[in-house]
Design a protein around this motif. Structure first.
Motif, PDB file in Angstrom:
ATOM      1  N   ASN A  84       0.843  -1.193   0.000  1.00 41.46           N
ATOM      2  CA  ASN A  84       0.000   0.000   0.000  1.00 41.46           C
ATOM      3  C   ASN A  84       0.878   1.244   0.000  1.00 41.46           C
ATOM      4  O   ASN A  84       1.730   1.409   0.877  1.00 41.46           O
ATOM      5  CB  ASN A  84      -0.927  -0.001   1.218  1.00 41.46           C
ATOM      6  CG  ASN A  84      -1.944  -1.111   1.168  1.00 41.46           C
ATOM      7  OD1 ASN A  84      -2.506  -1.409   0.108  1.00 41.46           O
ATOM      8  ND2 ASN A  84      -2.198  -1.759   2.305  1.00 41.46           N
ATOM      9  N   ARG A  85       0.694   2.102  -0.986  1.00 47.67           N
ATOM     10  CA  ARG A  85       1.526   3.295  -1.131  1.00 47.67           C
ATOM     11  C   ARG A  85       0.693   4.564  -0.953  1.00 47.67           C
ATOM     12  O   ARG A  85      -0.485   4.613  -1.316  1.00 47.67           O
ATOM     13  CB  ARG A  85       2.151   3.358  -2.517  1.00 47.67           C
ATOM     14  CG  ARG A  85       2.879   2.109  -2.957  1.00 47.67           C
ATOM     15  CD  ARG A  85       4.269   2.035  -2.399  1.00 47.67           C
ATOM     16  NE  ARG A  85       5.007   0.990  -3.086  1.00 47.67           N
ATOM     17  CZ  ARG A  85       5.952   0.263  -2.536  1.00 47.67           C
ATOM     18  NH1 ARG A  85       6.323   0.484  -1.282  1.00 47.67           N
ATOM     19  NH2 ARG A  85       6.557  -0.673  -3.235  1.00 47.67           N
ATOM     20  N   LYS A 120      -0.699  17.403   0.294  1.00 47.68           N
ATOM     21  CA  LYS A 120      -1.826  17.423   1.222  1.00 47.68           C
ATOM     22  C   LYS A 120      -3.167  17.244   0.526  1.00 47.68           C
ATOM     23  O   LYS A 120      -4.105  16.728   1.120  1.00 47.68           O
ATOM     24  CB  LYS A 120      -1.800  18.731   2.024  1.00 47.68           C
ATOM     25  CG  LYS A 120      -0.560  18.869   2.908  1.00 47.68           C
ATOM     26  CD  LYS A 120      -0.574  20.157   3.716  1.00 47.68           C
ATOM     27  CE  LYS A 120       0.661  20.252   4.604  1.00 47.68           C
ATOM     28  NZ  LYS A 120       0.681  21.521   5.385  1.00 47.68           N
ATOM     29  N   GLU A 121      -3.257  17.706  -0.713  1.00 50.91           N
ATOM     30  CA  GLU A 121      -4.518  17.599  -1.440  1.00 50.91           C
ATOM     31  C   GLU A 121      -4.400  16.576  -2.565  1.00 50.91           C
ATOM     32  O   GLU A 121      -3.511  16.665  -3.403  1.00 50.91           O
ATOM     33  CB  GLU A 121      -4.910  18.956  -2.024  1.00 50.91           C
ATOM     34  CG  GLU A 121      -5.225  20.003  -0.957  1.00 50.91           C
ATOM     35  CD  GLU A 121      -5.740  21.286  -1.575  1.00 50.91           C
ATOM     36  OE1 GLU A 121      -6.761  21.223  -2.285  1.00 50.91           O
ATOM     37  OE2 GLU A 121      -5.118  22.339  -1.356  1.00 50.91           O
ATOM     38  N   ASN A 122      -5.284  15.596  -2.516  1.00 53.48           N
ATOM     39  CA  ASN A 122      -5.365  14.565  -3.546  1.00 53.48           C
ATOM     40  C   ASN A 122      -4.045  13.830  -3.778  1.00 53.48           C
ATOM     41  O   ASN A 122      -3.555  13.737  -4.919  1.00 53.48           O
ATOM     42  CB  ASN A 122      -5.857  15.154  -4.878  1.00 53.48           C
ATOM     43  CG  ASN A 122      -6.302  14.069  -5.854  1.00 53.48           C
ATOM     44  OD1 ASN A 122      -6.557  12.929  -5.467  1.00 53.48           O
ATOM     45  ND2 ASN A 122      -6.392  14.428  -7.117  1.00 53.48           N
ATOM     46  N   PRO A 123      -3.450  13.268  -2.728  1.00 55.45           N
ATOM     47  CA  PRO A 123      -2.263  12.440  -2.951  1.00 55.45           C
ATOM     48  C   PRO A 123      -2.657  11.130  -3.629  1.00 55.45           C
ATOM     49  O   PRO A 123      -3.731  10.590  -3.388  1.00 55.45           O
ATOM     50  CB  PRO A 123      -1.743  12.192  -1.535  1.00 55.45           C
ATOM     51  CG  PRO A 123      -2.967  12.253  -0.680  1.00 55.45           C
ATOM     52  CD  PRO A 123      -3.853  13.297  -1.310  1.00 55.45           C
ATOM     53  N   ALA A 124      -1.801  10.639  -4.486  1.00 55.44           N
ATOM     54  CA  ALA A 124      -2.063   9.349  -5.129  1.00 55.44           C
ATOM     55  C   ALA A 124      -1.923   8.233  -4.103  1.00 55.44           C
ATOM     56  O   ALA A 124      -0.998   8.229  -3.287  1.00 55.44           O
ATOM     57  CB  ALA A 124      -1.079   9.132  -6.271  1.00 55.44           C
ATOM     58  N   ARG A 125      -2.841   7.306  -4.131  1.00 54.08           N
ATOM     59  CA  ARG A 125      -2.778   6.114  -3.281  1.00 54.08           C
ATOM     60  C   ARG A 125      -2.991   4.899  -4.169  1.00 54.08           C
ATOM     61  O   ARG A 125      -3.866   4.904  -5.037  1.00 54.08           O
ATOM     62  CB  ARG A 125      -3.837   6.168  -2.177  1.00 54.08           C
ATOM     63  CG  ARG A 125      -3.677   7.351  -1.225  1.00 54.08           C
ATOM     64  CD  ARG A 125      -4.791   7.370  -0.191  1.00 54.08           C
ATOM     65  NE  ARG A 125      -4.762   8.569   0.628  1.00 54.08           N
ATOM     66  CZ  ARG A 125      -4.075   8.692   1.764  1.00 54.08           C
ATOM     67  NH1 ARG A 125      -3.376   7.665   2.208  1.00 54.08           N
ATOM     68  NH2 ARG A 125      -4.095   9.820   2.445  1.00 54.08           N
ATOM     69  N   ASN A 139      -6.605  18.256  -9.702  1.00 57.59           N
ATOM     70  CA  ASN A 139      -7.468  17.242 -10.315  1.00 57.59           C
ATOM     71  C   ASN A 139      -6.710  15.940 -10.572  1.00 57.59           C
ATOM     72  O   ASN A 139      -7.323  14.896 -10.801  1.00 57.59           O
ATOM     73  CB  ASN A 139      -8.048  17.759 -11.634  1.00 57.59           C
ATOM     74  CG  ASN A 139      -9.012  18.908 -11.427  1.00 57.59           C
ATOM     75  OD1 ASN A 139      -9.858  18.852 -10.532  1.00 57.59           O
ATOM     76  ND2 ASN A 139      -8.888  19.948 -12.241  1.00 57.59           N
ATOM     77  N   LEU A 140      -5.383  16.030 -10.552  1.00 49.14           N
ATOM     78  CA  LEU A 140      -4.560  14.842 -10.747  1.00 49.14           C
ATOM     79  C   LEU A 140      -3.985  14.390  -9.415  1.00 49.14           C
ATOM     80  O   LEU A 140      -3.472  15.221  -8.646  1.00 49.14           O
ATOM     81  CB  LEU A 140      -3.411  15.141 -11.720  1.00 49.14           C
ATOM     82  CG  LEU A 140      -3.780  15.427 -13.173  1.00 49.14           C
ATOM     83  CD1 LEU A 140      -2.531  15.815 -13.953  1.00 49.14           C
ATOM     84  CD2 LEU A 140      -4.452  14.224 -13.805  1.00 49.14           C
ATOM     85  N   PRO A 141      -4.036  13.101  -9.111  1.00 47.55           N
ATOM     86  CA  PRO A 141      -3.380  12.613  -7.889  1.00 47.55           C
ATOM     87  C   PRO A 141      -1.885  12.945  -7.927  1.00 47.55           C
ATOM     88  O   PRO A 141      -1.231  12.790  -8.958  1.00 47.55           O
ATOM     89  CB  PRO A 141      -3.619  11.102  -7.948  1.00 47.55           C
ATOM     90  CG  PRO A 141      -4.816  10.933  -8.812  1.00 47.55           C
ATOM     91  CD  PRO A 141      -4.736  12.028  -9.833  1.00 47.55           C
ATOM     92  N   GLY A 142      -1.377  13.426  -6.809  1.00 51.51           N
ATOM     93  CA  GLY A 142       0.025  13.844  -6.737  1.00 51.51           C
ATOM     94  C   GLY A 142       0.918  12.764  -6.165  1.00 51.51           C
ATOM     95  O   GLY A 142       0.576  12.096  -5.189  1.00 51.51           O
ATOM     96  N   VAL A 143       2.085  12.609  -6.783  1.00 47.64           N
ATOM     97  CA  VAL A 143       3.099  11.651  -6.325  1.00 47.64           C
ATOM     98  C   VAL A 143       4.387  12.421  -6.088  1.00 47.64           C
ATOM     99  O   VAL A 143       4.931  13.031  -7.028  1.00 47.64           O
ATOM    100  CB  VAL A 143       3.343  10.541  -7.364  1.00 47.64           C
ATOM    101  CG1 VAL A 143       4.454   9.609  -6.907  1.00 47.64           C
ATOM    102  CG2 VAL A 143       2.067   9.758  -7.635  1.00 47.64           C
ATOM    103  N   GLN A 144       4.861  12.451  -4.845  1.00 44.33           N
ATOM    104  CA  GLN A 144       6.147  13.109  -4.618  1.00 44.33           C
ATOM    105  C   GLN A 144       7.181  12.450  -5.519  1.00 44.33           C
ATOM    106  O   GLN A 144       7.207  11.238  -5.708  1.00 44.33           O
ATOM    107  CB  GLN A 144       6.534  13.079  -3.130  1.00 44.33           C
ATOM    108  CG  GLN A 144       6.802  11.730  -2.507  1.00 44.33           C
ATOM    109  CD  GLN A 144       8.279  11.362  -2.484  1.00 44.33           C
ATOM    110  OE1 GLN A 144       9.113  11.980  -3.147  1.00 44.33           O
ATOM    111  NE2 GLN A 144       8.602  10.325  -1.702  1.00 44.33           N
TER     112      GLN A 144
END
Length: 345
Positions: free
Chosen positions: A58-59, A71-76, A120-125
């Motif tokens: 799980n990421r 903080k907003e809409n992180p990709a999971r 609107n796009l999930p964010g990935v560090q």
């Protein structure tokens, strides 16, 4: 022709900020196998740990270690595929491949600009950009589709900003270079894209390369010999073209490591500003057909290698790790891996 090229390269170096470096070399045009190598060139230890992730991890793409950076809409996501990677500072993946034979490599690119945050796009560090590919994609084509649906996010760790570009390849020999320039994702897709270094962006590297003629090459053919990204790009391209057809997997890995060593940065090599130094920290090579990973720490006398297929890769299996900073390690070190106390990410 060469004079104009030198002038262009000199003009380019004048405006470059201080950066770090790496080289990726893909050998997908032989008749035997598909292998890829890279150098990690850095002014300090990146604290590399060889890590085997089973399926079902799980990421959270919004985490940089324990810190929330998206903080907003992180990709999971939950990983579909197991992978063997080299981590960087314990917060991301610099290099590795997955059980489907997809490889991914993050290299420094000063010109990187991921653009304004699109919520609107999930964010990935960005330290997990490569891991996202390895967790989810079974081919380059699939990876490119998946990457359209996320946004890499610039982060900073230990004083280094994640201005990186990404190269990916698969066991069929497909290849792609992904860069973000002026906030836009640019994709260079095709088997012909075998070499990647750093600045300038890939399209400019290709333009510079056109000024070199390797036809009927001999030992007297002039090549740039310094450690700048443009010099390494030309040399890596030249020597990759010259690799003899391998007779077996061993020769294929030896060939790719030979080129990686040629474009490595020696200890004490100068960086852009006088008095600043960096060198190659390690080299890797991946046999994408047989799912083997080779690792060479430059302060160790030995090459080590790992067979991904021998690990338990099922969901719920332990994350396995090995610290390569051990001069007693040599050869097949698959059995030397230990259970991780906790997953790094």
């Amino acid at each position: 022709m060469c004079g104009a090229l030198v002038a262009a390269m000199f003009e380019f170096t004048l405006w470059q900020p201080i950066a770090n470096a790496c080289t990726r070399i893909l050998w997908n045009n032989n008749k035997l196998t598909v292998v890829v190598g890279r150098t990690m060139d850095w002014p300090e230890s990146t604290e590399p740990i060889l890590t085997v992730f089973p399926r079902g991890m799980n990421r959270n793409g919004g985490l940089l270690g324990p810190s929330v950076v998206v903080k907003e809409n992180p990709a999971r996501w939950t990983s579909k595929y197991a992978s063997l990677v080299t981590t960087i500072y314990g917060v991301g993946t610099a290099d590795g491949f997955n059980e489907k034979g997809v490889g991914a490599h993050m290299l420094f690119l000063t010109a990187t600009d991921f653009g304004a945050r699109d919520r609107n796009l999930p964010g990935v560090q960005a330290g997990l950009w490569a891991q996202y590919v390895l967790d989810n994609a079974a081919s380059v084509e699939e990876a490119l589709e998946l990457l359209k649906a996320i946004q890499p996010i610039l982060v900073e760790y230990k004083g280094h900003k994640s201005t990186v570009h990404l190269s990916i390849e698969d066991a069929n020999g497909d290849s792609a270079i992904i860069e973000y320039i002026n906030g836009k994702m640019l994709v260079h897709h095709g088997r012909q894209h075998r070499i990647m270094t750093n600045d300038p962006p890939f399209d400019k590297q290709l333009a510079l390369l056109k000024q070199w003629d390797f036809t009927n090459a001999t030992r007297a053919t002039p090549l740039p010999g310094n450690v700048s990204p443009t010099d390494r790009f030309v040399r890596a391209t030249f020597f990759q073209k010259m690799l003899p057809e391998p007779k077996n997997d061993r020769e294929a890995i030896a060939g790719i490591l030979a080129v990686a060593r040629n474009v490595s940065v020696p200890f004490g090599a100068p960086n852009y500003a006088p008095g600043t130094l960096y060198n190659t920290e390690y080299r890797t090579a991946i046999d994408l057909i047989n799912r083997r990973y080779f690792f060479e720490l430059t302060t160790s006398p030995n090459v080590v290698w790992v067979d991904l297929k021998t690990f338990d890769l099922n969901p719920g299996a332990s994350v396995m790790v090995l610290d390569p900073d051990n001069i007693d390690l040599s050869g097949n070190v698959t059995a030397k891996f230990q259970k991780a106390a906790r997953a790094p990410f």
